[in-house]
Scaffold this motif. Structure first.
Motif, PDB file in Angstrom:
ATOM      1  N   GLY A 118      22.520  -4.964  11.850  1.00  9.87           N
ATOM      2  CA  GLY A 118      22.524  -6.285  11.251  1.00  9.87           C
ATOM      3  C   GLY A 118      20.889  -6.704  11.016  1.00  9.87           C
ATOM      4  N   TYR A 119      20.068  -5.914  11.268  1.00  6.27           N
ATOM      5  CA  TYR A 119      18.623  -6.375  11.353  1.00  6.27           C
ATOM      6  C   TYR A 119      17.724  -5.175  11.527  1.00  6.27           C
ATOM      7  CZ  TYR A 119      18.985  -6.068  16.427  1.00  6.27           C
ATOM      8  OH  TYR A 119      19.658  -5.806  17.762  1.00  6.27           O
ATOM      9  N   ALA A 120      16.413  -5.039  10.711  1.00  3.65           N
ATOM     10  CA  ALA A 120      15.527  -3.991  10.630  1.00  3.65           C
ATOM     11  C   ALA A 120      14.300  -4.333  11.457  1.00  3.65           C
ATOM     12  CB  ALA A 120      15.231  -3.885   9.099  1.00  3.65           C
ATOM     13  N   PHE A 121      13.721  -3.159  11.919  1.00  2.00           N
ATOM     14  CA  PHE A 121      12.339  -3.485  12.536  1.00  2.00           C
ATOM     15  C   PHE A 121      11.162  -2.680  11.692  1.00  2.00           C
ATOM     16  CE2 PHE A 121      14.906  -3.060  16.347  1.00  2.00           C
ATOM     17  CZ  PHE A 121      14.711  -4.594  16.884  1.00  2.00           C
ATOM     18  N   ASN A 166       3.735  -0.957   8.176  1.00  2.00           N
ATOM     19  CA  ASN A 166       2.955  -1.488   6.875  1.00  2.00           C
ATOM     20  C   ASN A 166       1.439  -1.878   7.167  1.00  2.00           C
ATOM     21  OD1 ASN A 166       3.445  -2.130   4.046  1.00  2.00           O
ATOM     22  ND2 ASN A 166       3.250  -4.254   4.741  1.00  2.00           N
ATOM     23  N   VAL A 167       1.414  -2.536   8.293  1.00  2.00           N
ATOM     24  CA  VAL A 167      -0.042  -2.916   8.717  1.00  2.00           C
ATOM     25  C   VAL A 167      -0.221  -2.468  10.201  1.00  2.00           C
ATOM     26  CG1 VAL A 167      -1.555  -4.737   9.315  1.00  2.00           C
ATOM     27  CG2 VAL A 167       0.074  -5.077   7.180  1.00  2.00           C
ATOM     28  N   PRO A 168      -1.238  -1.921  10.512  1.00  5.60           N
ATOM     29  CA  PRO A 168      -1.470  -1.435  11.729  1.00  5.60           C
ATOM     30  C   PRO A 168      -1.469  -2.647  13.040  1.00  5.60           C
ATOM     31  CG  PRO A 168      -2.964  -0.019  10.276  1.00  5.60           C
ATOM     32  CD  PRO A 168      -2.293  -1.230   9.509  1.00  5.60           C
ATOM     33  N   GLY A 205       8.891   6.455  -4.429  1.00  6.31           N
ATOM     34  CA  GLY A 205       8.491   7.344  -3.482  1.00  6.31           C
ATOM     35  C   GLY A 205       8.668   6.656  -2.092  1.00  6.31           C
ATOM     36  N   LEU A 206       8.081   7.414  -1.264  1.00  7.31           N
ATOM     37  CA  LEU A 206       7.870   7.035   0.219  1.00  7.31           C
ATOM     38  C   LEU A 206       6.391   7.072   0.598  1.00  7.31           C
ATOM     39  CD1 LEU A 206      11.238   8.307   1.705  1.00  7.31           C
ATOM     40  CD2 LEU A 206      10.757   6.139   1.000  1.00  7.31           C
ATOM     41  N   GLU A 207       5.653   6.346   0.107  1.00  7.46           N
ATOM     42  CA  GLU A 207       4.180   6.289   0.451  1.00  7.46           C
ATOM     43  C   GLU A 207       3.816   6.055   1.722  1.00  7.46           C
ATOM     44  OE1 GLU A 207       0.135   3.702  -0.489  1.00  7.46           O
ATOM     45  OE2 GLU A 207       2.058   3.235  -1.421  1.00  7.46           O
ATOM     46  N   ALA A 208       3.065   6.876   2.531  1.00  2.93           N
ATOM     47  CA  ALA A 208       2.665   6.369   4.158  1.00  2.93           C
ATOM     48  C   ALA A 208       1.673   5.459   4.027  1.00  2.93           C
ATOM     49  CB  ALA A 208       2.061   8.044   4.446  1.00  2.93           C
ATOM     50  N   VAL A 209       1.921   4.202   4.174  1.00  6.22           N
ATOM     51  CA  VAL A 209       1.066   2.950   4.154  1.00  6.22           C
ATOM     52  C   VAL A 209       0.514   3.235   5.465  1.00  6.22           C
ATOM     53  CG1 VAL A 209       1.017   0.509   4.125  1.00  6.22           C
ATOM     54  CG2 VAL A 209       2.823   1.844   2.805  1.00  6.22           C
ATOM     55  N   THR A 210       0.984   3.414   6.562  1.00  8.36           N
ATOM     56  CA  THR A 210       0.007   3.821   7.793  1.00  8.36           C
ATOM     57  C   THR A 210       0.722   4.761   8.524  1.00  8.36           C
ATOM     58  OG1 THR A 210       1.876   2.605   9.314  1.00  8.36           O
ATOM     59  CG2 THR A 210       0.201   1.168   8.280  1.00  8.36           C
ATOM     60  N   GLU A 211       0.268   5.218   9.454  1.00  8.68           N
ATOM     61  CA  GLU A 211       0.893   6.618  10.064  1.00  8.68           C
ATOM     62  C   GLU A 211       2.002   6.470  10.588  1.00  8.68           C
ATOM     63  OE1 GLU A 211      -1.186   6.018  14.613  1.00  8.68           O
ATOM     64  OE2 GLU A 211      -2.121   7.479  13.163  1.00  8.68           O
ATOM     65  N   ASN A 212       2.655   5.309  10.797  1.00 11.96           N
ATOM     66  CA  ASN A 212       3.845   5.047  11.237  1.00 11.96           C
ATOM     67  C   ASN A 212       5.037   4.896  10.196  1.00 11.96           C
ATOM     68  OD1 ASN A 212       3.254   5.067  13.998  1.00 11.96           O
ATOM     69  ND2 ASN A 212       2.588   2.992  13.842  1.00 11.96           N
ATOM     70  N   LEU A 248       9.238  -1.570   0.047  1.00 15.74           N
ATOM     71  CA  LEU A 248      10.395  -1.885   0.714  1.00 15.74           C
ATOM     72  C   LEU A 248      10.625  -1.126   1.963  1.00 15.74           C
ATOM     73  CD1 LEU A 248      13.019  -2.421  -2.313  1.00 15.74           C
ATOM     74  CD2 LEU A 248      11.957  -4.209  -0.823  1.00 15.74           C
ATOM     75  N   HIS A 249      10.433   0.315   1.876  1.00 16.71           N
ATOM     76  CA  HIS A 249      10.478   1.436   2.810  1.00 16.71           C
ATOM     77  C   HIS A 249       9.544   1.106   4.086  1.00 16.71           C
ATOM     78  CE1 HIS A 249       7.146   3.260   1.012  1.00 16.71           C
ATOM     79  NE2 HIS A 249       6.889   3.999   2.139  1.00 16.71           N
ATOM     80  N   SER A 250       8.644   0.232   3.934  1.00 16.61           N
ATOM     81  CA  SER A 250       7.523   0.244   5.096  1.00 16.61           C
ATOM     82  C   SER A 250       7.760  -1.083   5.736  1.00 16.61           C
ATOM     83  CB  SER A 250       5.983   0.606   4.580  1.00 16.61           C
ATOM     84  OG  SER A 250       5.671  -0.368   3.627  1.00 16.61           O
ATOM     85  N   THR A 251       8.515  -2.039   5.290  1.00 15.35           N
ATOM     86  CA  THR A 251       8.671  -3.369   5.989  1.00 15.35           C
ATOM     87  C   THR A 251       9.994  -3.805   6.178  1.00 15.35           C
ATOM     88  OG1 THR A 251       9.065  -4.149   3.602  1.00 15.35           O
ATOM     89  CG2 THR A 251       6.926  -4.341   4.250  1.00 15.35           C
ATOM     90  N   ALA A 252      10.010  -4.641   7.322  1.00 18.90           N
ATOM     91  CA  ALA A 252      11.404  -5.077   8.165  1.00 18.90           C
ATOM     92  C   ALA A 252      12.173  -5.680   6.757  1.00 18.90           C
ATOM     93  CB  ALA A 252      11.015  -5.881   8.927  1.00 18.90           C
ATOM     94  N   ALA A 253      11.793  -6.681   5.996  1.00 17.45           N
ATOM     95  CA  ALA A 253      12.626  -7.412   5.113  1.00 17.45           C
ATOM     96  C   ALA A 253      12.810  -6.368   4.135  1.00 17.45           C
ATOM     97  CB  ALA A 253      11.993  -8.475   4.523  1.00 17.45           C
TER      98      ALA A 253
END
Length: 322
Positions: free
Chosen positions: A256-259, A264-266, A230-237, A204-209
């Motif tokens: 009202g919205y997330a980026f 999650n994917v380079p 946890g807060l896994e480092a899926v990518t460097e961002n 959840l923490h690495s995706t906009a939705a």
């Protein structure tokens, strides 16, 4: 026990102790294609699992002392864990024989054979030659699980509409067990195919939705998910610091919205908006994603958020008054 379970009491050899057996129908399974299965399932003992028609039956025995204290019989519980481990092994190995599953789970071949035979009799596993595969019985259960989710049926038209209008990929995602699950997806003419398929789980923490969902959950639930997953480092961002994440969640609630900026994917950007039909409870989130060289500037920051907010508003009204 849950509704429909059966309790059977019988006298033991002691005149003061009693035993009770809970019987429950066991449905479904999951998989995450990560690591060796034997590392995720510490299961090495046989219990009582028998087939009954289309399902397999799990029997859990409790021992009760003279003071009324009871402790579950771990052998029965471990047997169910073994059954699910076998199912996941077949999924991750894309089908396998008895020896391959036994090696994957670090268990005796005789144990694996018993579970595979039970699952085959219950029609959850199919045998093709000397190979066993996950059966289509799970498809029926999966479709039932998907269609019972609030928002799924109505959201399909909106997801398709978003994909056609943006020419990118659009999806409806829900939260389950602290992870995001793809419930429905459509692709536009220029969409790139980077995400896993329907039913796959994502952080959840690495995706906009996912961040849109987290931002609209009760704070205690969001805290619980972060603590558990946890807060896994899926990518460097990817955001990996708790304070930074919750600061962003506050910003998401306000605007009202997330980026998702390659978190999650380079090379992939996305915008997500939570769906809250009654203004508080989250039933999922809609998002649009595309390559970072295309989803940028005003398209990313203004046009797609505005389009998503309007679509979600219509979806929420339909859900509220349907």
């Amino acid at each position: 026990m849950a509704n429909g379970d059966v309790a059977v009491e019988s006298e033991s050899t002691s005149t003061t102790a009693r035993r009770r057996t809970d019987v429950a129908i066991v449905w479904g399974a999951g998989g995450s294609r990560r690591g060796r299965i034997s590392d995720r399932y510490a299961v090495h003992q046989e219990g009582t699992v028998r087939s009954s028609g289309r399902n397999f039956i799990y029997t859990r025995t409790h021992s009760t002392d003279s003071m009324g204290n009871e402790s579950p019989d771990r052998d029965a519980v471990k047997s169910v864990e073994t059954t699910f481990a076998v199912i996941n092994a077949l999924y991750e190995l894309d089908g396998a024989g008895v020896s391959a599953v036994a090696t994957e789970l670090d268990m005796a071949k005789s144990t694996i054979h018993k579970h595979l035979r039970t699952l085959t009799d219950a029609e959850y596993v199919v045998r093709e030659g000397d190979q066993y595969h996950v059966g289509l019985q799970f498809l029926e259960l999966g479709e039932f699980a998907r269609t019972r989710k609030e928002g799924y049926t109505i959201s399909r038209a909106k997801v398709k509409e978003l994909a056609e209008e943006t020419q990118e990929r659009a999806q409806f995602i829900v939260e389950e067990h602290g992870r995001g699950v793809y419930l429905y997806r459509e692709v536009g003419e220029r969409a790139v195919h980077t995400d896993p398929g329907i039913g796959k789980r994502i952080p959840l923490h690495s995706t906009a939705a996912g961040k849109a969902i987290l931002a609209n959950l009760p704070e205690a639930r969001a805290e619980e998910i972060v603590e558990t997953r946890g807060l896994e480092a899926v990518t460097e961002n990817t955001i990996t610091e708790r304070g930074e994440l919750f600061s962003e969640l506050a910003t998401i609630r306000e605007r009202g919205y997330a980026f998702n900026l390659e978190e999650n994917v380079p090379g992939l950007h996305a915008v997500g908006v939570a769906v809250t039909p009654n203004g508080t409870d989250v039933c999922g989130a809609l998002s649009v994603s595309g390559p970072s060289h295309r989803l940028r500037d005003d398209l990313l920051r203004t046009e797609i958020p505005r389009r998503l907010l309007g679509t979600v508003n219509e979806l929420e009204l339909n859900l509220k008054y349907s």
